[in-house]
Design a protein around this motif. Sequence first.
Motif, PDB file in Angstrom:
ATOM      1  N   PRO A 257       0.785  -1.237   0.000  1.00  0.00           N
ATOM      2  CA  PRO A 257       0.000   0.000   0.000  1.00  0.00           C
ATOM      3  C   PRO A 257       0.822   1.297   0.000  1.00  0.00           C
ATOM      4  CG  PRO A 257       0.035  -0.923   2.210  1.00  0.00           C
ATOM      5  CD  PRO A 257       0.773  -1.901   1.323  1.00  0.00           C
ATOM      6  N   PHE A 258       2.160   1.191   0.101  1.00  0.00           N
ATOM      7  CA  PHE A 258       2.963   2.423   0.168  1.00  0.00           C
ATOM      8  C   PHE A 258       2.712   3.275  -1.074  1.00  0.00           C
ATOM      9  CE2 PHE A 258       7.215   4.627  -0.343  1.00  0.00           C
ATOM     10  CZ  PHE A 258       6.962   5.578   0.646  1.00  0.00           C
ATOM     11  N   VAL A 259       2.480   4.543  -0.807  1.00  0.00           N
ATOM     12  CA  VAL A 259       2.039   5.470  -1.849  1.00  0.00           C
ATOM     13  C   VAL A 259       2.939   5.490  -3.089  1.00  0.00           C
ATOM     14  CG1 VAL A 259       3.142   7.452  -0.673  1.00  0.00           C
ATOM     15  CG2 VAL A 259       1.218   7.858  -2.201  1.00  0.00           C
ATOM     16  N   LYS A 260       4.249   5.418  -2.870  1.00  0.00           N
ATOM     17  CA  LYS A 260       5.153   5.473  -4.038  1.00  0.00           C
ATOM     18  C   LYS A 260       5.097   4.178  -4.859  1.00  0.00           C
ATOM     19  CE  LYS A 260       9.196   7.470  -4.128  1.00  0.00           C
ATOM     20  NZ  LYS A 260       9.022   8.487  -5.188  1.00  0.00           N
ATOM     21  N   THR A 261       4.866   3.069  -4.175  1.00  0.00           N
ATOM     22  CA  THR A 261       4.733   1.793  -4.901  1.00  0.00           C
ATOM     23  C   THR A 261       3.469   1.803  -5.755  1.00  0.00           C
ATOM     24  OG1 THR A 261       5.793   0.738  -3.016  1.00  0.00           O
ATOM     25  CG2 THR A 261       4.730  -0.725  -4.612  1.00  0.00           C
ATOM     26  N   ILE A 262       2.371   2.262  -5.155  1.00  0.00           N
ATOM     27  CA  ILE A 262       1.090   2.348  -5.895  1.00  0.00           C
ATOM     28  C   ILE A 262       1.251   3.281  -7.099  1.00  0.00           C
ATOM     29  CG2 ILE A 262      -1.314   3.141  -5.742  1.00  0.00           C
ATOM     30  CD1 ILE A 262      -1.351   1.004  -3.839  1.00  0.00           C
ATOM     31  N   LEU A 263       1.872   4.440  -6.862  1.00  0.00           N
ATOM     32  CA  LEU A 263       2.066   5.388  -7.970  1.00  0.00           C
ATOM     33  C   LEU A 263       2.916   4.761  -9.079  1.00  0.00           C
ATOM     34  CD1 LEU A 263       2.573   8.836  -6.155  1.00  0.00           C
ATOM     35  CD2 LEU A 263       0.663   8.183  -7.665  1.00  0.00           C
ATOM     36  N   ASP A 264       4.006   4.107  -8.690  1.00  0.00           N
ATOM     37  CA  ASP A 264       4.889   3.469  -9.692  1.00  0.00           C
ATOM     38  C   ASP A 264       4.127   2.451 -10.534  1.00  0.00           C
ATOM     39  OD1 ASP A 264       7.109   4.887  -8.981  1.00  0.00           O
ATOM     40  OD2 ASP A 264       8.069   3.258  -7.850  1.00  0.00           O
ATOM     41  N   GLN A 265       3.310   1.637  -9.872  1.00  0.00           N
ATOM     42  CA  GLN A 265       2.537   0.615 -10.603  1.00  0.00           C
ATOM     43  C   GLN A 265       1.601   1.266 -11.612  1.00  0.00           C
ATOM     44  OE1 GLN A 265       0.713  -1.329  -7.169  1.00  0.00           O
ATOM     45  NE2 GLN A 265       1.945  -3.162  -7.483  1.00  0.00           N
ATOM     46  N   ASN A 266       0.960   2.340 -11.186  1.00  0.00           N
ATOM     47  CA  ASN A 266      -0.012   2.979 -12.087  1.00  0.00           C
ATOM     48  C   ASN A 266       0.669   3.798 -13.184  1.00  0.00           C
ATOM     49  OD1 ASN A 266      -2.651   2.048 -11.115  1.00  0.00           O
ATOM     50  ND2 ASN A 266      -2.036   3.035  -9.219  1.00  0.00           N
ATOM     51  N   ILE A 267       1.843   4.353 -12.894  1.00  0.00           N
ATOM     52  CA  ILE A 267       2.609   5.048 -13.941  1.00  0.00           C
ATOM     53  C   ILE A 267       3.010   4.041 -15.021  1.00  0.00           C
ATOM     54  CG2 ILE A 267       4.821   6.196 -14.451  1.00  0.00           C
ATOM     55  CD1 ILE A 267       4.508   7.560 -11.610  1.00  0.00           C
ATOM     56  N   LYS A 268       3.462   2.888 -14.591  1.00  0.00           N
ATOM     57  CA  LYS A 268       3.813   1.826 -15.534  1.00  0.00           C
ATOM     58  C   LYS A 268       2.612   1.445 -16.401  1.00  0.00           C
ATOM     59  CE  LYS A 268       4.886  -2.636 -14.698  1.00  0.00           C
ATOM     60  NZ  LYS A 268       4.772  -3.475 -13.518  1.00  0.00           N
TER      61      LYS A 268
END
Length: 166
Positions: A99-110
């Motif tokens: 759930p870490f915000v940067k991990t979620i963002l990275d997944q969605n940027i990809k």
Amino acid sequence: MGTKGREIVGMDVDELIATLNHAFADEWLAYYQYWLGAKVVKGPMKDAVASELLLHANEELAHADMLALRIIQLGGEPLASPKDWLDQTHCGYDAPTDPFVKTILDQNIKGEQCAIGVYQNLLQMVKDKDPVTYNIVLTILQQEVEHEEDLQALDEDIESLIGRHS
Ligand code: FE
Ligand code: FE
Ligand code: MG
């Protein structure tokens, strides 16, 4: 199906329908990935990130809607079962298990970067052959480009907030 509307398409309509269904699968998976990400996200700026994720979820659902309508107009059938989504996706699904915000963002940027590539290819495929689909794909592509930039801007804000303690 609209017979004349289908007739004016200057390419293999069944191939076009199949390609649109792959994109349709991507949109549902993107919708769910964003929707669940918005619920579980944790860390700095999580409220701002969650509202952007939810906004994007709803825009992905609107993309699925546009694609389904076009598939039906062309005489095709939108994928009827969720299990078809994973079988037919171009861009896959990244479960938001961290759930870490940067991990979620990275997944969605990809995911957005994959979507931009998919719609860019689709645009080239229908260019000069099917102006109706071209217009739909261009609208979606414009929004995927916005999505990528929105997420990267949020990621930069978080970076400057937490700093780089190296
Ligand atoms: Fe989309
Ligand atoms: Fe998007
Ligand atoms: Mg946005």
